[in-house]
Write a protein that holds these residues in place. Structure first.
Motif, PDB file in Angstrom:
ATOM      1  N   MET A 112       0.844  -1.204   0.000  1.00  0.00           N
ATOM      2  CA  MET A 112       0.000   0.000   0.000  1.00  0.00           C
ATOM      3  C   MET A 112       0.881   1.257   0.000  1.00  0.00           C
ATOM      4  SD  MET A 112      -3.339  -0.506  -0.064  1.00  0.00           S
ATOM      5  CE  MET A 112      -4.066   0.890   0.774  1.00  0.00           C
ATOM      6  N   ASN A 113       1.892   1.283   0.862  1.00  0.00           N
ATOM      7  CA  ASN A 113       2.770   2.471   0.924  1.00  0.00           C
ATOM      8  C   ASN A 113       3.541   2.641  -0.389  1.00  0.00           C
ATOM      9  OD1 ASN A 113       2.065   3.205   3.551  1.00  0.00           O
ATOM     10  ND2 ASN A 113       3.561   1.781   4.453  1.00  0.00           N
ATOM     11  N   SER A 114       3.988   1.538  -0.968  1.00  0.00           N
ATOM     12  CA  SER A 114       4.714   1.626  -2.243  1.00  0.00           C
ATOM     13  C   SER A 114       3.817   2.175  -3.341  1.00  0.00           C
ATOM     14  CB  SER A 114       5.240   0.251  -2.625  1.00  0.00           C
ATOM     15  OG  SER A 114       5.856   0.281  -3.888  1.00  0.00           O
ATOM     16  N   THR A 115       2.532   1.760  -3.339  1.00  0.00           N
ATOM     17  CA  THR A 115       1.601   2.267  -4.357  1.00  0.00           C
ATOM     18  C   THR A 115       1.399   3.755  -4.197  1.00  0.00           C
ATOM     19  OG1 THR A 115       0.493   0.132  -4.430  1.00  0.00           O
ATOM     20  CG2 THR A 115      -0.701   2.023  -5.306  1.00  0.00           C
ATOM     21  N   PHE A 116       1.217   4.217  -2.950  1.00  0.00           N
ATOM     22  CA  PHE A 116       1.060   5.664  -2.717  1.00  0.00           C
ATOM     23  C   PHE A 116       2.320   6.428  -3.152  1.00  0.00           C
ATOM     24  CE2 PHE A 116      -2.451   4.577   0.272  1.00  0.00           C
ATOM     25  CZ  PHE A 116      -3.389   5.480  -0.196  1.00  0.00           C
ATOM     26  N   ASP A 117       3.519   5.864  -2.872  1.00  0.00           N
ATOM     27  CA  ASP A 117       4.752   6.556  -3.293  1.00  0.00           C
ATOM     28  C   ASP A 117       4.850   6.656  -4.806  1.00  0.00           C
ATOM     29  OD1 ASP A 117       5.531   6.926  -0.709  1.00  0.00           O
ATOM     30  OD2 ASP A 117       6.811   5.124  -0.621  1.00  0.00           O
ATOM     31  N   ARG A 118       4.497   5.580  -5.526  1.00  0.00           N
ATOM     32  CA  ARG A 118       4.549   5.640  -6.991  1.00  0.00           C
ATOM     33  C   ARG A 118       3.594   6.672  -7.540  1.00  0.00           C
ATOM     34  NH1 ARG A 118       4.713  -0.007  -6.642  1.00  0.00           N
ATOM     35  NH2 ARG A 118       2.515  -0.156  -7.280  1.00  0.00           N
ATOM     36  N   LEU A 119       2.376   6.722  -6.951  1.00  0.00           N
ATOM     37  CA  LEU A 119       1.403   7.699  -7.438  1.00  0.00           C
ATOM     38  C   LEU A 119       1.843   9.115  -7.124  1.00  0.00           C
ATOM     39  CD1 LEU A 119      -1.925   5.895  -6.469  1.00  0.00           C
ATOM     40  CD2 LEU A 119      -1.016   6.257  -8.756  1.00  0.00           C
ATOM     41  N   ARG A 120       2.528   9.287  -6.008  1.00  0.00           N
ATOM     42  CA  ARG A 120       2.955  10.642  -5.631  1.00  0.00           C
ATOM     43  C   ARG A 120       4.176  11.085  -6.456  1.00  0.00           C
ATOM     44  NH1 ARG A 120       3.592   9.642  -0.831  1.00  0.00           N
ATOM     45  NH2 ARG A 120       1.627  10.434  -0.012  1.00  0.00           N
ATOM     46  N   ALA A 173      -4.647   9.549   0.563  1.00  0.00           N
ATOM     47  CA  ALA A 173      -3.388   9.201   1.209  1.00  0.00           C
ATOM     48  C   ALA A 173      -3.410   9.557   2.681  1.00  0.00           C
ATOM     49  CB  ALA A 173      -2.235   9.916   0.503  1.00  0.00           C
ATOM     50  N   ASN A 174      -4.033  10.706   3.007  1.00  0.00           N
ATOM     51  CA  ASN A 174      -4.097  11.123   4.407  1.00  0.00           C
ATOM     52  C   ASN A 174      -4.958  10.158   5.227  1.00  0.00           C
ATOM     53  OD1 ASN A 174      -3.602  13.105   6.562  1.00  0.00           O
ATOM     54  ND2 ASN A 174      -5.808  13.475   6.407  1.00  0.00           N
ATOM     55  N   VAL A 175      -6.081   9.683   4.627  1.00  0.00           N
ATOM     56  CA  VAL A 175      -6.933   8.713   5.336  1.00  0.00           C
ATOM     57  C   VAL A 175      -6.140   7.440   5.630  1.00  0.00           C
ATOM     58  CG1 VAL A 175      -8.962   7.249   5.106  1.00  0.00           C
ATOM     59  CG2 VAL A 175      -9.088   9.657   4.442  1.00  0.00           C
ATOM     60  N   TRP A 176      -5.406   6.968   4.659  1.00  0.00           N
ATOM     61  CA  TRP A 176      -4.605   5.756   4.884  1.00  0.00           C
ATOM     62  C   TRP A 176      -3.530   5.979   5.935  1.00  0.00           C
ATOM     63  CZ3 TRP A 176      -3.832   0.802   4.724  1.00  0.00           C
ATOM     64  CH2 TRP A 176      -2.540   0.300   4.819  1.00  0.00           C
ATOM     65  N   GLU A 232      -3.806   2.828   8.296  1.00  0.00           N
ATOM     66  CA  GLU A 232      -2.532   2.163   8.595  1.00  0.00           C
ATOM     67  C   GLU A 232      -2.325   1.987  10.088  1.00  0.00           C
ATOM     68  OE1 GLU A 232       2.268   2.437   7.573  1.00  0.00           O
ATOM     69  OE2 GLU A 232       0.910   4.068   6.982  1.00  0.00           O
ATOM     70  N   PRO A 233      -2.606   2.997  10.965  1.00  0.00           N
ATOM     71  CA  PRO A 233      -2.454   2.770  12.415  1.00  0.00           C
ATOM     72  C   PRO A 233      -3.384   1.666  12.912  1.00  0.00           C
ATOM     73  CG  PRO A 233      -2.475   5.115  11.955  1.00  0.00           C
ATOM     74  CD  PRO A 233      -2.851   4.439  10.690  1.00  0.00           C
ATOM     75  N   ASP A 234      -4.652   1.620  12.404  1.00  0.00           N
ATOM     76  CA  ASP A 234      -5.568   0.574  12.861  1.00  0.00           C
ATOM     77  C   ASP A 234      -5.094  -0.814  12.436  1.00  0.00           C
ATOM     78  OD1 ASP A 234      -7.184   2.436  14.044  1.00  0.00           O
ATOM     79  OD2 ASP A 234      -8.521   2.655  12.306  1.00  0.00           O
ATOM     80  N   VAL A 235      -4.519  -0.912  11.220  1.00  0.00           N
ATOM     81  CA  VAL A 235      -4.003  -2.213  10.787  1.00  0.00           C
ATOM     82  C   VAL A 235      -2.862  -2.664  11.695  1.00  0.00           C
ATOM     83  CG1 VAL A 235      -2.824  -3.443   8.929  1.00  0.00           C
ATOM     84  CG2 VAL A 235      -4.709  -1.894   8.393  1.00  0.00           C
ATOM     85  N   ARG A 236      -1.950  -1.751  12.024  1.00  0.00           N
ATOM     86  CA  ARG A 236      -0.819  -2.129  12.872  1.00  0.00           C
ATOM     87  C   ARG A 236      -1.295  -2.511  14.286  1.00  0.00           C
ATOM     88  NH1 ARG A 236       3.818  -1.467  10.375  1.00  0.00           N
ATOM     89  NH2 ARG A 236       3.954  -0.043   8.598  1.00  0.00           N
ATOM     90  N   LYS A 237      -2.368  -1.785  14.777  1.00  0.00           N
ATOM     91  CA  LYS A 237      -2.913  -2.151  16.100  1.00  0.00           C
ATOM     92  C   LYS A 237      -3.649  -3.494  16.016  1.00  0.00           C
ATOM     93  CE  LYS A 237      -3.393   2.620  17.713  1.00  0.00           C
ATOM     94  NZ  LYS A 237      -4.362   3.678  18.086  1.00  0.00           N
TER      95      LYS A 237
END
Length: 615
Positions: A81-89, A113-116, A121-126
């Motif tokens: 997910m983070n890699s996809t956001f970086d490519r798009l940015r 991106a801000n929502v993720w 992303e914090p909820d997934v890690r928790k």
């Protein structure tokens, strides 16, 4: 006719039209390529933006099945997910992938991106840390995230549709411009090239039909305009030439005939002057050809002598009385005084200088019994003939001086040779005769017995020197006879001294020397051998001759040698060395004389390629 200016040239217009068309076509193609690039990058962005929804749902499923899903799989999904956001940015450097340059698209992307970043992303890690509330929040926030991703994809697709419409429009415009440009270029080329060429063809057809009043309109200042102006001038010239063609042909024929006669006269005179005649024959032949060529009734040649007088050297067709009056004039006297000539029956006289390289050598005159005016062309021809005659005279004078100089130099060498051999021997004999006279008056028989053998030896030595000099002076060589003469000189040296020199004669591809250079080389060899015979007291002598690119001669002996510093002090008083140096200088060769007391001597002569001649 001057050439058209750069701005008015047809080539300038054609190149400008081509460059404008090329720039427009390249601009349209470049725009189309840019739109295609944008569409390709946006299409890749749509795929990656759409994958955000799939990856978010995959994370939800993995969180619900957490006991069955490994931490590594969840961490991998987060990184994707983070890699996809970086490519798009930032875009992808390996392939065209970037978001359209649109404010709405950028704003929606930043929102997703801000929502993720702040919520999902914090909820997934928790959730990975076994917090049930985090998984619940993630599932509640997932719908809003998916909706935002769908809106982002929709905005990108809308921007892509707009650029696709632009590309279609640009392609239609490019096709229309190609059609219009082709028609415009064809029309302009027709006006600029085809129409003038057709007019020129029509004009040529009229000229071929002998309509010399044909003229072309001059409407431009380009090459065709200048060509049309030139055609008009040509037609006018042809029209004028056609009117008096017969007269011009006759005049040109007469001019060519006159030039042909001048060339013939120059050729015949040059061929005659290059023959090996003496000065008298040269003057007679020169005057005979002048009178025949210019139909003169008489001619004379006068040259400036060393005493500053202008003396009559030769004449043709002049009476004796006139010759006696003009036998000798002062250097500043006039050679074309018409008064004596009129008394002799000549109505006109023409005189011209005899010169060579700016130096006045004399003058020649032509005498006519009728009135005769020399035209400018004939006067120029006569001046040229005078220059040729002067050059021939000058060359004969230089050749005579060269012969005198050669004889003087050879006499000097003969005198030096006599001084170095016979004169010294005679001086020794003179001293012995004085001693013999004194001993005879006093009846000193013992001294007389000592002197008489010395006198006999001196006479024998003088006799040998005389024979050697006579043999050297009588030596004559032809091409390729140097080896024979060298063998004879070495054989004669062996007979005189009892020493047989070792000869090493090598032909290594060099051309044979001409007779004059062969003779100088032979004289140097003979002089070197004579010095060895008289002074060296040698037991072994070697002669090496190599005829390669450079010609070299080396004479070595193992005699008593000499001190080079002592010889340098003697200078020209040692006539043998001086003669060899003079002959080497005449050849343009290098002569090296090396020796040491008790260690023999070397005479080395090197004739380099620039100085040697071909036989």
């Amino acid at each position: 006719m001057s050439l058209p200016s750069f701005r008015d040239r047809l080539t300038t217009r054609i190149v400008t039209l081509s460059m404008v068309s090329l720039v427009l076509v390249l601009a349209m193609i470049g725009g189309t390529l840019w739109l295609s690039w944008q569409l390709q990058g946006a299409g890749a962005a749509i795929n990656d933006a759409g994958s955000l929804r799939m990856r978010a749902n995959a994370l939800a499923i993995a969180l619900l099945k957490r006991p069955e899903t490994s931490q590594v799989m969840l961490q991998f999904q987060i990184e994707q997910m983070n890699s996809t956001f970086d490519r798009l940015r930032k875009g992808d450097p390996e392939r065209p992938l970037f978001l359209p340059d649109d404010a709405d698209v950028r704003r929606q992307f930043d929102h997703v991106a801000n929502v993720w970043r702040t919520q999902l992303e914090p909820d997934v890690r928790k959730g990975m840390a076994a917090e049930p509330q985090a998984v619940s929040r993630y599932l509640l926030e997932l719908r809003a995230f998916v909706t935002g991703a769908d809106e982002l994809v929709g905005l990108i697709e809308r921007e892509n549709a707009r650029k696709t419409a632009w590309r279609r429009t640009s392609q239609r415009a490019l096709a229309a411009m190609a059609c219009l440009g082709t028609a415009a270029i064809a029309y302009l080329l027709y006006l600029w090239i085809v129409v003038p060429v057709q007019r020129l063809q029509e004009g040529l057809a009229r000229i071929e039909g002998r309509e010399f009043d044909a003229r072309l309109p001059v409407e431009t200042q380009d090459e065709f305009g200048h060509l049309a102006a030139g055609f008009n001038r040509m037609a006018a010239e042809l029209q004028m030439l056609y009117r008096d063609l017969a007269g011009r042909v006759d005049a040109k024929t007469a001019e060519l005939a006159a030039q042909n006669r001048e060339l013939t006269a120059l050729y015949e005179m040059a061929a005659f002057l290059n023959q090996s005649n003496d000065v008298d024959a040269l003057c007679r032949g020169f005057l005979a050809r002048l009178t025949r060529q210019f139909e003169a009734d008489g001619a004379a040649v006068r040259l400036v002598t060393e005493d500053g007088q202008v003396r009559l050297i030769g004449s043709e067709g002049l009476p004796d009385a006139l010759l006696e009056d003009e036998r000798c004039l002062a250097a500043d006297g006039c050679v074309c005084d018409e008064r004596p000539c009129r008394r002799a029956g000549f109505a006109s006289v023409a005189a011209f200088n005899i010169v060579s390289q700016g130096e006045k050598l004399g003058a020649f005159s032509l005498h006519f019994r009728g009135e005769r005016i020399i035209p400018a062309s004939e006067a120029q021809l006569l001046e040229t003939l005078g220059a040729h005659f002067g050059t021939a005279l000058k060359s004969r004078r230089i050749a005579a001086l060269a012969r005198q100089l050669a004889v003087s130099e050879e006499r000097n060498l003969v005198a030096q040779g006599l001084h170095d051999s016979i004169a010294q021997s005679l001086n020794f004999l003179k001293m012995q005769v004085h001693l013999l006279d004194a001993a005879t008056r006093e009846a000193r028989m013992d001294e007389i017995r000592e002197i008489v053998p010395l006198l006999a030896g001196g006479v024998a030595e003088s006799y040998v020197d005389v024979r050697e000099l006579l043999m050297n002076f009588r030596t004559k060589l032809g091409s390729g006879e140097l080896r024979r003469a060298v063998d004879e000189s070495i054989e004669r040296f062996g007979v005189q001294t009892g020493i047989v020199p070792l000869l090493d004669y090598r032909e290594q591809g060099g051309l044979p020397l001409p007779p004059d250079q062969q003779l100088q080389v032979l004289f140097i060899l003979q002089e070197a051998l004579s010095n060895i015979r008289k002074h060296a007291k040698a037991r072994h002598v070697s002669v090496t001759i190599v005829n390669a690119c450079d010609f070299s001669l080396l004479v070595e002996d193992d005699g008593q040698g000499y001190d080079p510093e002592e010889m340098a002090v003697l200078g020209e008083t040692h006539v043998g060395f001086h003669i060899m140096r003079e002959r080497a200088q005449r050849l343009g060769a290098t002569l090296r004389l090396t020796s040491a007391p008790g260690h023999g001597a070397r005479v080395e002569l090197v004739l380099p390629v620039p100085a040697r001649q071909t036989a």
